[in-house]
Write an enzyme that holds these catalytic residues in place. Structure first.
Site, PDB file in Angstrom:
ATOM      1  N   MET A 181       0.782  -1.375   0.031  1.00 45.52           N
ATOM      2  CA  MET A 181      -0.076   0.286  -0.480  1.00 45.52           C
ATOM      3  C   MET A 181       1.477   0.967   0.352  1.00 45.52           C
ATOM      4  O   MET A 181       1.301   2.119  -1.003  1.00 45.52           O
ATOM      5  CB  MET A 181      -0.888   0.055   1.089  1.00 45.52           C
ATOM      6  CG  MET A 181      -1.988  -1.453   1.289  1.00 45.52           C
ATOM      7  SD  MET A 181      -2.858  -1.228   2.361  1.00 45.52           S
ATOM      8  CE  MET A 181      -4.264  -2.423   2.661  1.00 45.52           C
ATOM      9  N   GLU A 185       3.758   4.240  -0.505  1.00 47.95           N
ATOM     10  CA  GLU A 185       4.785   5.120  -0.694  1.00 47.95           C
ATOM     11  C   GLU A 185       5.666   5.460  -0.410  1.00 47.95           C
ATOM     12  O   GLU A 185       4.708   6.281   0.399  1.00 47.95           O
ATOM     13  CB  GLU A 185       3.728   4.938  -2.236  1.00 47.95           C
ATOM     14  CG  GLU A 185       3.748   3.768  -3.423  1.00 47.95           C
ATOM     15  CD  GLU A 185       2.793   4.644  -4.173  1.00 47.95           C
ATOM     16  OE1 GLU A 185       2.753   5.639  -4.935  1.00 47.95           O
ATOM     17  OE2 GLU A 185       2.077   3.424  -4.599  1.00 47.95           O
ATOM     18  N   PRO A 186       6.376   6.793  -1.079  1.00 45.34           N
ATOM     19  CA  PRO A 186       7.375   7.521  -0.125  1.00 45.34           C
ATOM     20  C   PRO A 186       6.489   8.907  -0.058  1.00 45.34           C
ATOM     21  O   PRO A 186       6.596   9.404   0.987  1.00 45.34           O
ATOM     22  CB  PRO A 186       7.876   7.832  -1.411  1.00 45.34           C
ATOM     23  CG  PRO A 186       8.749   6.619  -1.420  1.00 45.34           C
ATOM     24  CD  PRO A 186       7.032   5.346  -1.750  1.00 45.34           C
ATOM     25  N   ALA A 231       2.544   8.772  -0.404  1.00 44.75           N
ATOM     26  CA  ALA A 231       1.399   8.114   0.445  1.00 44.75           C
ATOM     27  C   ALA A 231       1.301   7.235   1.393  1.00 44.75           C
ATOM     28  O   ALA A 231       1.661   5.533   1.094  1.00 44.75           O
ATOM     29  CB  ALA A 231       0.887   7.262  -1.481  1.00 44.75           C
ATOM     30  N   GLY A 232       1.369   6.939   2.641  1.00 46.25           N
ATOM     31  CA  GLY A 232       1.385   6.949   3.800  1.00 46.25           C
ATOM     32  C   GLY A 232      -0.501   6.935   4.225  1.00 46.25           C
ATOM     33  O   GLY A 232      -0.941   6.550   3.691  1.00 46.25           O
ATOM     34  N   SER A 233      -0.406   8.050   5.483  1.00 45.78           N
ATOM     35  CA  SER A 233      -1.595   7.814   5.660  1.00 45.78           C
ATOM     36  C   SER A 233      -2.600   8.574   4.063  1.00 45.78           C
ATOM     37  O   SER A 233      -3.819   7.871   4.416  1.00 45.78           O
ATOM     38  CB  SER A 233      -1.997   9.613   6.635  1.00 45.78           C
ATOM     39  OG  SER A 233      -0.934   8.528   7.547  1.00 45.78           O
ATOM     40  N   THR A 244       6.428  -4.824   4.886  1.00 39.74           N
ATOM     41  CA  THR A 244       7.268  -5.974   5.318  1.00 39.74           C
ATOM     42  C   THR A 244       6.861  -7.339   5.414  1.00 39.74           C
ATOM     43  O   THR A 244       6.647  -7.866   4.512  1.00 39.74           O
ATOM     44  CB  THR A 244       5.839  -5.526   6.928  1.00 39.74           C
ATOM     45  OG1 THR A 244       5.921  -4.722   7.522  1.00 39.74           O
ATOM     46  CG2 THR A 244       6.697  -6.658   8.137  1.00 39.74           C
ATOM     47  N   GLU A 270      -6.124  -6.011   8.772  1.00 39.26           N
ATOM     48  CA  GLU A 270      -4.888  -6.269   9.653  1.00 39.26           C
ATOM     49  C   GLU A 270      -5.104  -4.947  11.269  1.00 39.26           C
ATOM     50  O   GLU A 270      -3.992  -5.381  12.125  1.00 39.26           O
ATOM     51  CB  GLU A 270      -4.186  -5.343   8.787  1.00 39.26           C
ATOM     52  CG  GLU A 270      -3.190  -4.584   8.865  1.00 39.26           C
ATOM     53  CD  GLU A 270      -2.180  -3.510   7.244  1.00 39.26           C
ATOM     54  OE1 GLU A 270      -2.525  -3.718   6.546  1.00 39.26           O
ATOM     55  OE2 GLU A 270      -1.438  -2.899   7.871  1.00 39.26           O
ATOM     56  N   ARG A 271      -5.769  -4.665  11.517  1.00 39.38           N
ATOM     57  CA  ARG A 271      -6.087  -3.045  12.145  1.00 39.38           C
ATOM     58  C   ARG A 271      -6.758  -4.441  13.456  1.00 39.38           C
ATOM     59  O   ARG A 271      -6.249  -3.630  14.696  1.00 39.38           O
ATOM     60  CB  ARG A 271      -6.920  -2.191  11.833  1.00 39.38           C
ATOM     61  CG  ARG A 271      -6.138  -0.750  11.313  1.00 39.38           C
ATOM     62  CD  ARG A 271      -6.899  -0.070  10.902  1.00 39.38           C
ATOM     63  NE  ARG A 271      -6.068   0.654  10.055  1.00 39.38           N
ATOM     64  CZ  ARG A 271      -6.110   1.918   9.317  1.00 39.38           C
ATOM     65  NH1 ARG A 271      -8.054   2.421   9.365  1.00 39.38           N
ATOM     66  NH2 ARG A 271      -5.614   2.912   8.523  1.00 39.38           N
TER      67      ARG A 271
HETATM   68  C1  LIG Z   1       6.877  -1.221  10.970  1.00 37.60           C
HETATM   69  C2  LIG Z   1       6.060  -0.374   9.832  1.00 37.60           C
HETATM   70  C3  LIG Z   1       5.549  -1.748   9.171  1.00 37.60           C
HETATM   71  C4  LIG Z   1       4.791  -0.905   8.114  1.00 37.60           C
HETATM   72  N1  LIG Z   1       5.019  -2.133   6.860  1.00 37.60           N
HETATM   73  C5  LIG Z   1       3.773  -1.897   6.167  1.00 37.60           C
HETATM   74  C6  LIG Z   1       4.006  -2.455   4.451  1.00 37.60           C
HETATM   75  O1  LIG Z   1       4.323  -4.202   4.508  1.00 37.60           O
HETATM   76  N2  LIG Z   1       3.434  -2.004   3.681  1.00 37.60           N
HETATM   77  C7  LIG Z   1       2.497  -1.047   3.546  1.00 37.60           C
HETATM   78  O2  LIG Z   1       2.095  -0.777   2.427  1.00 37.60           O
HETATM   79  N3  LIG Z   1       3.332   0.314   4.724  1.00 37.60           N
HETATM   80  C8  LIG Z   1       3.712  -0.403   5.764  1.00 37.60           C
HETATM   81  N4  LIG Z   1       3.944   0.804   6.564  1.00 37.60           N
HETATM   82  C9  LIG Z   1       3.799   1.685   6.877  1.00 37.60           C
HETATM   83  C10 LIG Z   1       2.426   2.916   7.423  1.00 37.60           C
HETATM   84  O3  LIG Z   1       1.542   2.387   7.029  1.00 37.60           O
HETATM   85  C11 LIG Z   1       2.764   4.201   7.085  1.00 37.60           C
HETATM   86  O4  LIG Z   1       4.165   4.592   7.663  1.00 37.60           O
HETATM   87  C12 LIG Z   1       2.277   4.718   7.720  1.00 37.60           C
HETATM   88  O5  LIG Z   1       0.796   4.881   7.687  1.00 37.60           O
HETATM   89  C13 LIG Z   1       2.038   6.499   7.798  1.00 37.60           C
HETATM   90  O6  LIG Z   1       2.282   7.194   6.887  1.00 37.60           O
HETATM   91  P1  LIG Z   1       3.829   8.027   6.207  1.00 37.60           P
HETATM   92  O7  LIG Z   1       5.020   7.232   7.292  1.00 37.60           O
HETATM   93  O8  LIG Z   1       3.943   8.026   5.064  1.00 37.60           O
HETATM   94  O9  LIG Z   1       2.976   9.334   7.137  1.00 37.60           O
HETATM   95  P2  LIG Z   1       2.805  10.185   6.693  1.00 37.60           P
HETATM   96  O10 LIG Z   1       0.906   9.613   6.273  1.00 37.60           O
HETATM   97  O11 LIG Z   1       3.611  11.238   5.996  1.00 37.60           O
HETATM   98  O12 LIG Z   1       2.588  11.067   8.628  1.00 37.60           O
HETATM   99  C14 LIG Z   1       3.528  11.564   9.138  1.00 37.60           C
HETATM  100  C15 LIG Z   1       2.754  11.630  10.393  1.00 37.60           C
HETATM  101  O13 LIG Z   1       1.142  12.812  10.054  1.00 37.60           O
HETATM  102  C16 LIG Z   1       0.056  12.404  10.510  1.00 37.60           C
HETATM  103  N5  LIG Z   1      -0.495  12.754   9.495  1.00 37.60           N
HETATM  104  C17 LIG Z   1      -1.009  12.868   8.370  1.00 37.60           C
HETATM  105  N6  LIG Z   1      -2.031  12.941   8.082  1.00 37.60           N
HETATM  106  C18 LIG Z   1      -3.023  13.273   9.231  1.00 37.60           C
HETATM  107  C19 LIG Z   1      -4.193  14.264   9.082  1.00 37.60           C
HETATM  108  N7  LIG Z   1      -4.887  13.479   7.793  1.00 37.60           N
HETATM  109  N8  LIG Z   1      -4.467  14.750  10.095  1.00 37.60           N
HETATM  110  C20 LIG Z   1      -4.112  14.007  11.501  1.00 37.60           C
HETATM  111  N9  LIG Z   1      -2.291  13.759  11.388  1.00 37.60           N
HETATM  112  C21 LIG Z   1      -1.986  13.270  10.369  1.00 37.60           C
HETATM  113  C22 LIG Z   1       0.700  11.236  11.079  1.00 37.60           C
HETATM  114  O14 LIG Z   1      -0.050  11.030  11.696  1.00 37.60           O
HETATM  115  C23 LIG Z   1       2.001  11.032  11.131  1.00 37.60           C
HETATM  116  O15 LIG Z   1       2.544  11.771  12.618  1.00 37.60           O
HETATM  117  C24 LIG Z   1       4.629  -0.137   8.009  1.00 37.60           C
HETATM  118  C25 LIG Z   1       5.129   1.609   9.105  1.00 37.60           C
HETATM  119  C26 LIG Z   1       5.803   0.483   9.846  1.00 37.60           C
HETATM  120  C27 LIG Z   1       6.639   1.371  10.288  1.00 37.60           C
END
Ligand SMILES: Cc1cc2nc3c(=O)[nH]c(=O)nc-3n(C[C@H](O)[C@H](O)[C@H](O)COP(=O)(O)OP(=O)(O)OC[C@H]3O[C@@H](n4cnc5c(N)ncnc54)[C@H](O)[C@@H]3O)c2cc1C
Length: 384
Positions: A133, A135-136, A138-140, A166, A251-252
């Site tokens: 899911m 990407e650099p 695209a997280g949240s 993971t 997942e959650r």
């Molecule tokens: C140990 C580990 C394992 C993982 N494994 C996987 C995996 O197997 N596959 C996969 O696809 N992903 C994986 N992830 C990725 C994980 O899903 C993302 O790190 C997560 O969704 C957050 O995205 P980001 O790191 O891009 O942070 P960002 O989305 O950039 O967030 C940075 C900060 O901003 C805050 N923020 C962002 N948007 C909002 C909003 N709208 N309102 C309030 N606050 C906000 C966040 O809460 C966070 O504190 C993993 C991450 C970790 C740490």
């Protein structure tokens, strides 16, 4: 405004019997040196051999149909097995994602061929899967994914980059969320699809990323002109967003969201038992009360999922509260133990503590950050 629903589910004798079976198995494994307990075992402690042993026991794919190698047991039975494995800090990371979510996604959306080819191997602990899911950029904000799949004469061509995948270095498949058609105006959730991508394919490159504790358990996965056959599509073209949300609920919702650090508390108690002052006992009592509440909530979710009742918000709540609890366990244990290891500490406790401290920051990020989960809960409460 909707209400949360955490039905109380009483324990019964069969459950206790299953729990005892798993405990005996784990004790035998531990006694024979089969594994070293670790914190965060479901993400960082991978042993394909151990996963295969669990498959032989019938403890993987427990709820899946028998015709696909599953065992048609209840979600509560599965919960019991996962609780015991986590509480023991067993090396379950290799199969965790396939067993928790990928298999169920295939059951929900896969073709007959996808089910017959992949599920029996996953249930046997011989085939593992990763989540594609994030990407650099695209997280949240997951709808911002840039990985794209273009139609070709024979199927699809995939290009893009996934991050934090993971276990991908151990896996043979990844479910990749990719754009298959442009977003419609501001609605970026349109035009996304899921693909079951074989990772040992030309154009796929998996490279490890060191985490804070110096472990490589997650990866960057690059897709460069990867040619996929038509049947790599999972579910319907364009239905990727809805499918992904269902996958995130799987997942959650599990006990790994509050049991990652339990093994630390249990091992620390071998030193602390009978030596805690009043304040220490209060701290311990509070932790146990919270753990009990989280388990009751988690059992309620398992029951609801078994009845096909969506529990996304309840799962978000358990994850948010569970992650806070995991952190409290580490903070409290550090405080209760003396800061310097003594001769009384059992072998491995100091390493377990160090490791738990270093792994902790990841808990509130993976699977959705606390802020995002609170947003989901607030929406359910009608506050946004
Ligand atoms: C140990 C580990 C394992 C993982 N494994 C996987 C995996 O197997 N596959 C996969 O696809 N992903 C994986 N992830 C990725 C994980 O899903 C993302 O790190 C997560 O969704 C957050 O995205 P980001 O790191 O891009 O942070 P960002 O989305 O950039 O967030 C940075 C900060 O901003 C805050 N923020 C962002 N948007 C909002 C909003 N709208 N309102 C309030 N606050 C906000 C966040 O809460 C966070 O504190 C993993 C991450 C970790 C740490």
């Amino acid at each position: 405004m909707q209400q949360f629903n955490f039905p109380f589910v009483a324990t019964n004798q069969e459950e206790t019997q299953l729990r005892n079976e798993v405990r005996s198995f784990l004790k035998a494994e531990l006694d024979s040196g089969g594994y070293q307990p670790s914190a965060d075992c479901w993400m960082t402690a991978a042993s394909p051999e151990f996963s295969e042993k669990l498959g032989t026991q019938g403890w993987l794919g427990m709820t899946w149909p028998k015709q696909y190698g599953g065992h048609e047991r209840t979600t509560l039975d599965r919960l019991i097995v996962t609780e015991e494995l986590l509480a023991a800090g067993a090396p379950v990371a290799a199969h965790w994602i396939a067993d928790r979510q990928t298999g169920q996604q295939i059951i929900n959306f896969g073709t007959e061929e996808q089910k017959q080819t992949l599920l029996p191997k996953m249930a046997a602990g011989k085939s593992f899967a990763a989540i594609g899911m994030s990407e650099p950029q695209a997280g949240s904000d997951l709808a911002a994914v840039r990985t794209k799949a273009d139609k070709t004469a024979t199927g699809w061509r995939l290009n893009g980059r996934k991050i934090w995948s993971t276990g991908a270095h151990l896996c043979d498949h990844m479910i990749v969320l990719a754009r298959t058609s442009p977003a419609e105006g501001r609605n970026r959730q349109i035009g996304l699809s899921q693909f079951l991508v074989p990772l040992k394919t030309r154009g796929v490159e998996v490279s490890g990323i060191d985490d804070l504790s110096n472990h490589v358990h997650f990866n960057e996965t690059l897709f460069e002109d990867v040619d996929l056959t038509e049947d790599a599509l999972l579910g319907k073209e364009g239905n990727g967003w809805a499918q992904c949300m269902g996958e995130l609920a799987l997942e959650r919702s599990g006990p790994e969201r509050f049991l990652s650090t339990f093994i630390l508390l249990e091992q620390a108690l071998t030193v602390l038992r009978g030596k805690l002052d009043n304040q220490g006992l209060i701290t311990l009592g509070q932790l146990i009360a919270k753990l009990r509440s989280l388990r009751i909530m988690s059992r309620g979710i398992a029951r609801q999922l078994a009845q096909g009742i969506p529990s996304d918000t309840e799962a978000a709540m358990v994850k948010a509260l569970g992650n806070a609890f995991e952190k409290e366990v580490v903070t409290a244990t550090r405080r209760l133990l003396s800061t310097t290891p003594t001769n009384e500490w059992p072998a491995g406790l100091a390493a377990l503590l160090d490791d738990a401290v270093l792994k902790l920051p990841a808990n509130t990020l993976r699977g959705g950050t606390t802020e995002i989960l609170r947003g989901i809960i607030a929406r359910q409460l009608g506050m946004r």
